[in-house]
Scaffold this motif. Structure first.
Motif, PDB file in Angstrom:
ATOM      1  N   LEU A   5      36.205  -0.777 -20.230  1.00 37.98           N
ATOM      2  CA  LEU A   5      36.510   0.650 -20.245  1.00 37.98           C
ATOM      3  C   LEU A   5      37.526   0.999 -19.162  1.00 37.98           C
ATOM      4  O   LEU A   5      38.434   1.810 -19.389  1.00 37.98           O
ATOM      5  N   VAL A   6      37.391   0.393 -18.002  1.00 41.57           N
ATOM      6  CA  VAL A   6      38.341   0.633 -16.913  1.00 41.57           C
ATOM      7  C   VAL A   6      39.745   0.205 -17.341  1.00 41.57           C
ATOM      8  O   VAL A   6      40.726   0.914 -17.090  1.00 41.57           O
ATOM      9  N   PHE A   7      39.864  -0.944 -18.015  1.00 37.74           N
ATOM     10  CA  PHE A   7      41.168  -1.396 -18.490  1.00 37.74           C
ATOM     11  C   PHE A   7      41.740  -0.448 -19.534  1.00 37.74           C
ATOM     12  O   PHE A   7      42.945  -0.192 -19.555  1.00 37.74           O
ATOM     13  N   TRP A   8      40.904   0.093 -20.409  1.00 36.64           N
ATOM     14  CA  TRP A   8      41.377   1.050 -21.404  1.00 36.64           C
ATOM     15  C   TRP A   8      41.887   2.323 -20.733  1.00 36.64           C
ATOM     16  O   TRP A   8      42.905   2.882 -21.130  1.00 36.64           O
ATOM     17  N   ILE A   9      41.170   2.790 -19.724  1.00 40.85           N
ATOM     18  CA  ILE A   9      41.588   4.001 -19.015  1.00 40.85           C
ATOM     19  C   ILE A   9      42.909   3.756 -18.295  1.00 40.85           C
ATOM     20  O   ILE A   9      43.834   4.579 -18.357  1.00 40.85           O
ATOM     21  N   LEU A  10      43.032   2.623 -17.603  1.00 32.62           N
ATOM     22  CA  LEU A  10      44.277   2.303 -16.908  1.00 32.62           C
ATOM     23  C   LEU A  10      45.427   2.142 -17.899  1.00 32.62           C
ATOM     24  O   LEU A  10      46.552   2.577 -17.621  1.00 32.62           O
ATOM     25  N   GLY A  11      45.161   1.535 -19.040  1.00 36.66           N
ATOM     26  CA  GLY A  11      46.189   1.392 -20.058  1.00 36.66           C
ATOM     27  C   GLY A  11      46.642   2.735 -20.612  1.00 36.66           C
ATOM     28  O   GLY A  11      47.833   2.947 -20.874  1.00 36.66           O
ATOM     29  N   ALA A  12      45.690   3.661 -20.778  1.00 39.85           N
ATOM     30  CA  ALA A  12      46.036   4.992 -21.277  1.00 39.85           C
ATOM     31  C   ALA A  12      46.911   5.740 -20.282  1.00 39.85           C
ATOM     32  O   ALA A  12      47.903   6.379 -20.664  1.00 39.85           O
ATOM     33  N   PHE A  13      46.580   5.642 -18.999  1.00 33.38           N
ATOM     34  CA  PHE A  13      47.409   6.303 -17.988  1.00 33.38           C
ATOM     35  C   PHE A  13      48.775   5.637 -17.863  1.00 33.38           C
ATOM     36  O   PHE A  13      49.777   6.305 -17.625  1.00 33.38           O
TER      37      PHE A  13
END
Length: 76
Positions: A5-13
């Protein structure tokens, strides 16, 4: 919070930053002049949109995983 989930959030930003940079590059090519307040509103709008969509998707998945979307039968 899981690492995935952290990687998805960082990817979205990161994607948001890339999109904002691309639109900025196009605006400068057109000769538009944007003030500091305009840039602040532009970036804040992007971040708030991303945050709102993330929150709504999180609520949807949480509801589906915990049975809040199940149809109750009248016999129960």
């Amino acid at each position: 919070m899981s690492l995935r989930l952290v990687f998805w959030i960082l990817g979205a930003f990161a994607a948001l930053g890339l999109i904002l940079w691309g639109i900025t590059y196009l605006w400068e090519g057109l000769g538009s002049d944007v003030s500091g307040h305009g840039w602040f509103a532009y970036i804040l709008g992007g971040v708030m949109t991303l945050g709102l969509s993330f929150g709504l998707f999180l609520l949807t998945f949480h509801s589906a995983r915990h049975g809040h979307d199940d149809i109750d039968t009248p016999g129960k």
